[in-house]
Design an enzyme around this catalytic site. Structure first.
Site, mmCIF file in Angstrom:
data_model
loop_
_atom_site.group_PDB
_atom_site.id
_atom_site.type_symbol
_atom_site.label_atom_id
_atom_site.label_comp_id
_atom_site.label_asym_id
_atom_site.label_seq_id
_atom_site.Cartn_x
_atom_site.Cartn_y
_atom_site.Cartn_z
ATOM 1 N N PRO A 295 0.811 -1.217 0.000
ATOM 2 C CA PRO A 295 0.000 0.000 0.000
ATOM 3 C C PRO A 295 0.844 1.266 0.000
ATOM 4 C CG PRO A 295 0.126 -0.908 2.209
ATOM 5 C CD PRO A 295 0.860 -1.873 1.313
ATOM 6 N N ARG A 297 -0.793 4.976 -1.218
ATOM 7 C CA ARG A 297 -1.741 6.080 -1.008
ATOM 8 C C ARG A 297 -2.518 5.959 0.313
ATOM 9 N NH1 ARG A 297 -4.263 8.512 -5.538
ATOM 10 N NH2 ARG A 297 -3.692 6.605 -6.643
ATOM 11 N N CYS A 364 2.575 28.742 -16.362
ATOM 12 C CA CYS A 364 2.029 29.189 -17.645
ATOM 13 C C CYS A 364 1.427 28.029 -18.426
ATOM 14 C CB CYS A 364 3.131 29.875 -18.447
ATOM 15 S SG CYS A 364 3.803 31.241 -17.528
#
Ligand code: LLP
Length: 435
Positions: A295, A297, A364
């Site tokens: 695992p 996340r 940008c």
């Protein structure tokens, strides 16, 4: 849920608005104070949340079988976070020499690390084998040959698992789904036998197990069970051909709540997966294989927030923008996956009026947004917290637009520790000037 609004304490009980002051606190520490002290953009992590998430895995498999939890370093590779997890007893899932070096710097044991990834270089394999890495999760026939070559050269036996691609749909974002045959990962079930036969007959390879990871941010557990069925059927076929596999690595992938998702918990998934393997082993009259999970996340995702300051508020033809000092280079997930993260103002602003904003960065690119159409009551200079930013936040950050990467702090029992200083312009220029 209206307007993608989210209550931070629904994501992490350590994130609370103080009822008297209206200030958002993380582990009882005011986030606005951290933003002032360390500057923004700033990643803030809670050690107790990381430990609690790891312990949810550890306790989900307690007393069930021999299981290792190998934290997926790619989710958050800060050495101080790896150190926390090493102290908890975690193993590590790594995908590069750099990640292994981080594990070692954090005091993690290389023997408890598994090395995954589709394109390991000769140098990386040599380094990992030299350090005594636990296992190579091999993803192709050519790579198996490469590992064998290096093992022979170093005269050091390499443990190998083969990553198979079970061709199941993880029902997640296509960019983070990995277990379909159109994905680049793993070896097809049909080719597995041939690759195992090669590995079995090679004097410098030791067949350790089988590996499978079907995707990330899974909010439905059923694809895990489908994948496991296919892996167990393959193990039966391999056993019939005289190839005994005694270790299963079932990957990572359990999702987290970003807004209103309801992912399964480790306690809901792991015991059932382990039970399925147990029943299978019993039915076949064979010993229970060892298991591992990877695992990432679900260990760190909701243990971290990204703090940012509003530079300007701007209106274009009725569309309102909050231009903040964090950008896609700090948190890539919205630009890359259209990922939705909760956003909240960390302080009550009695002078501001509620407005719907797109929260955008200074880079940008039109794709440089962190959140869209969020109702916020803010003014220039206010601080925002981008929630659920502990996983795949800083690790995916870049220097695009020659922006330095953010600083990181760790909260632990009332203590605030800077765990990565803000990158300076000199840090960025040095590799080009030092030539
Ligand atoms: N094991 C393997 C072989 C993996 O490829 C991954 C993630 C994991 C374990 C950990 O998966 P987790 O438990 O974290 O879901 N950047 C994307 C996620 C990419 C995941 C890549 N592999 C994102 O921000 O959503």
């Amino acid at each position: 849920m209206q307007n993608n609004s989210v209550n931070p304490s629904d994501l992490n009980p350590h994130l609370q608005f103080d009822t008297a002051s209206g200030e958002l606190q993380f582990e009882s520490t005011e986030l606005s104070g951290l933003a002032q002290e360390f500057g923004t953009p700033l990643y803030v992590y809670s050690a107790s949340s990381i430990k609690a998430a790891y312990r949810a895995y550890a306790s989900a498999c307690q007393g069930l079988a021999h299981v290792t939890i190998c934290y997926a370093v790619k989710a958050n590779s800060n050495i101080h976070i790896l150190k926390l997890l090493a102290q908890e007893g975690a193993g590590f899932d790594i995908v590069s020499a750099g990640e292994l070096a981080r594990v070692i710097a954090a005091g993690g044991a290389p023997e408890k690390a598994v090395f995954a990834g589709v394109g390991k270089s000769m140098q990386e394999i040599e380094y990992a084998l030299g350090q005594g890495v636990g296992c190579f999760n091999v993803e192709s026939e050519a790579e198996m040959e490469r590992v064998a070559l290096v093992a022979e050269k170093l005269q050091r036996k390499a443990n190998v698992s083969l990553r198979v691609n079970p061709d199941v749909d993880a029902k997640t974002h296509p960019y983070i789904s990995t277990g379909l045959k159109e994905n680049k990962f793993g070896v097809s079930m049909n080719a597995a036998k041939r690759v195992y036969q090669f590995a079995n007959s090679h004097p410098w390879l030791n067949v350790h197990g089988i590996d499978c990871h079907i995707g990330s941010q899974l909010t439905d557990a059923s694809p895990y069970f489908d994948a496991l069925d296919r892996v167990l059927a393959l193990l039966d076929q391999l056993a019939a051909d005289g190839i005994e596999i005694n270790h299963l690595d079932l990957g990572g992938g359990i999702g987290i709540r970003y807004l209103d998702e309801t992912p399964p918990t480790p306690a809901e998934v792991l015991p059932k997966l382990i039970g399925k393997v147990q029943s299978w082993a019993q039915a076949k009259g064979r010993g229970m294989p060892t298991l591992s999970f990877e695992p990432g996340r679900s260990i760190v995702g909701n243990a971290g927030v990204l703090l940012t300051q509003v530079e300007f508020l701007k209106e274009n033809e009725g569309k309102h923008f909050a231009i903040v000092d964090a950008a896609m280079n700090d948190l890539m997930r919205p630009a890359m996956y259209k990922a939705l993260h909760g956003v909240v103002a960390v302080q009550n602003n009695p002078h501001a009026t509620a407005q719907e904003y797109d929260v955008v960065g200074p880079v940008c690119e039109s794709g440089d947004w962190l959140a869209k159409n969020r109702t916020l009551t803010i003014e220039q200079g206010d601080y925002l917290a981008i929630l659920s930013a502990g996983a795949y936040g800083q690790t995916m950050a870049s220097n695009y637009n020659s922006r330095g990467r953010a600083a990181e702090v760790l909260l632990e029992n009332g203590k605030v520790t800077l765990i990565r200083r803000r990158e300076t312009i000199e840090d960025q220029l040095r590799p080009e000037l030092d030539v």
